[in-house]
Write an enzyme that holds these catalytic residues in place. Structure first.
Site, mmCIF file in Angstrom:
data_model
loop_
_atom_site.group_PDB
_atom_site.id
_atom_site.type_symbol
_atom_site.label_atom_id
_atom_site.label_comp_id
_atom_site.label_asym_id
_atom_site.label_seq_id
_atom_site.Cartn_x
_atom_site.Cartn_y
_atom_site.Cartn_z
ATOM 1 N N HIS A 304 0.737 -1.242 -0.039
ATOM 2 C CA HIS A 304 -0.035 0.040 0.045
ATOM 3 C C HIS A 304 0.908 1.263 0.005
ATOM 4 O O HIS A 304 0.685 2.383 -0.833
ATOM 5 C CB HIS A 304 -0.896 -0.016 1.225
ATOM 6 N N GLU A 315 2.593 -1.281 7.901
ATOM 7 C CA GLU A 315 2.567 -2.195 6.975
ATOM 8 C C GLU A 315 3.865 -3.217 7.001
ATOM 9 O O GLU A 315 3.793 -4.320 6.887
ATOM 10 C CB GLU A 315 2.319 -1.761 5.718
ATOM 11 N N LYS A 336 3.036 3.726 -5.725
ATOM 12 C CA LYS A 336 2.508 5.068 -5.586
ATOM 13 C C LYS A 336 3.784 6.094 -5.245
ATOM 14 O O LYS A 336 3.578 7.521 -5.418
ATOM 15 C CB LYS A 336 2.053 5.277 -3.981
ATOM 16 N N HIS A 341 -1.096 8.709 -4.692
ATOM 17 C CA HIS A 341 -1.943 7.939 -4.315
ATOM 18 C C HIS A 341 -3.393 8.298 -4.925
ATOM 19 O O HIS A 341 -4.170 9.306 -4.730
ATOM 20 C CB HIS A 341 -2.221 8.208 -2.907
ATOM 21 N N PHE A 400 -9.375 4.243 4.772
ATOM 22 C CA PHE A 400 -9.922 4.791 5.914
ATOM 23 C C PHE A 400 -10.972 4.052 6.226
ATOM 24 O O PHE A 400 -11.888 3.724 5.672
ATOM 25 C CB PHE A 400 -10.347 6.489 5.636
#
Length: 414
Positions: A304, A315, A336, A341, A400
């Site tokens: 991520h 992570e 990313k 993002h 989120f």
């Protein structure tokens, strides 16, 4: 219940580093940054003046003027990426059973530009300032609906909305639809176009975005000690999934096989990750269990990796917990670092990147590394692509609300 093997036969991408899956892949391998000074609106009063922006996109290249006015950019991106994926899959639209084609495409936020402009219209002109197309342009499920209408696909049609895990959730749900027999083909993924004043302003208010405005292309720097937040990006990623039997029968090119997923929740905080990564651990472990493999079989993880202090460290910690010593043998990365993002599109765009590592046996880099962070000590494939055979690749995406996903792709073997 009989389960069918599911393969990926078509890819469509619209991203800050390429406007097709092939361009996107080549950009990643080259370590190309798609982050630049934001020229979409006047950023004078904003702390962040940069974004991951799609180059060379013009709505009139894909839609007539009337149609474009009635489609939020998020939906436009989803449709264009779907067109590219369907074309890439070489589907004969006159011979397939359209009643058996699912469309499962989501967005993390929905039509934010439409919502923002209509709020201004209401404020300035009262109710007459609201477009009659406001609601169908803004709702998160409309991309799936529009693609279905465009092609006449009458199979399962809906979307999951789970913030930045959206794209991956929709791919996992499409996988279920195909493997359990409710569809033979699925068009799945995610899209988002939130580089608008309220989008940048909202994330600035949270202190979530990088403010490295003097060097846009180096602003997204996952796992680097000097990282200062994520860079907001835009785009869409769409996959065509189908049963192995269906793909083989029509002589389709097969990019990879999807073999498992893990979905979980942090149950911790609305925006901060669980510092111990407990929900993430569960998602990755469950994905390996569904795939029927030991965690030691994973060769690559597209993380991520948003370039936030808390997220990258959590992570990393969760990967070490699940994979043990093998964690240090895995070539990880965060694409990313190049795209920024892309929110609800991220899981889908990065799934394309992950599965293509099994197809090409190349792992794109995490760019912009300069200073090590002792909390981030895995092999992140910094700055240069690596040639390596990849049998199993994992993609992680979190959102989120504590939503976690992990998808596993396998090198296709007849």
């Amino acid at each position: 219940m009989t389960q069918r093997r599911v393969v990926i036969t078509g890819l469509g991408a619209l991203t800050p580093v390429g406007n097709s899956a092939a361009e996107f892949w080549n950009g990643l391998v080259e370590g190309k940054s798609g982050v630049k000074t934001n020229d979409r609106f006047d950023t004078s009063d904003f702390a962040t003046k940069i974004a991951g922006l799609i180059d060379g996109y013009a709505a009139e290249d894909y839609f007539d003027r009337k149609e474009a006015r009635r489609l939020d950019p998020t939906t436009q991106y989803a449709i264009v990426a779907s067109d590219k994926a369907i074309d890439d899959a070489s589907l004969d639209l006159d011979s397939i059973n359209k009643d058996r084609v699912a469309v499962i495409i989501g967005t993390g936020i929905g039509g934010m530009k439409t919502y923002y402009e209509n709020c201004i219209g209401l404020h300035e002109h009262g109710p007459r300032g609201i477009s009659p197309f406001f609601v169908p342009m803004m709702i998160p499920d409309i991309a799936a609906g529009q693609v279905s209408i465009r092609y006449g696909f009458k199979g399962p049609n809906f979307c999951a909305v789970s913030a930045c895990a959206t794209g991956s959730h929709n791919i996992g749900l499409a996988y279920d639809s195909v493997r359990f027999g409710t569809s033979d083909i699925a068009v799945a993924g995610g899209a988002d176009a939130s580089v608008v004043p309220i989008g940048i302003g909202g994330f600035n208010a949270m202190k979530a975005l990088s403010t490295r405005n003097d060097s846009p292309e180096t602003a997204s720097r996952p796992f680097d000690a000097t990282r200062d937040g994520f860079v907001l990006g835009e785009g869409a990623g769409i996959l065509v999934l189908e049963t192995l039997e269906h793909a083989v029968a029509r002589g389709a090119r097969i990019y990879a096989e999807i073999v498992g997923y893990g979905f979980s929740a942090d149950a911790y905080h609305v925006s901060a990750p669980d510092p111990d990564g407990n929900g993430v651990k569960l998602a990755m472990a469950n994905a390996c269990e569904m795939a029927g493999i030991s965690p030691t079989k994973i060769d690559h993880i597209n993380m991520h990796g948003t370039s936030t202090k808390l997220g990258d460290a959590a992570e990393t910690k969760s990967i070490k917990s699940v994979f043990g010593d093998h964690a240090y043998s895995i070539h990880c990365n965060s694409t990313k670092s190049m795209t920024g993002h892309t929110l609800g599109a991220a899981g889908a765009i990065e799934s394309i990147a992950a599965l293509l590592t099994t197809y090409h046996d190349v792992i794109p880099p995490t760019i912009n590394f300069s200073e090590p962070d002792p909390e981030c000590d895995l092999n992140y494939t910094f700055n240069e692509s690596v040639v390596k055979e990849v049998q199993y690749a994992m993609n992680n995406a979190f959102g989120f609300g504590g939503h976690n996903t992990a998808l596993i792709f396998k090198k296709y073997q007849p």
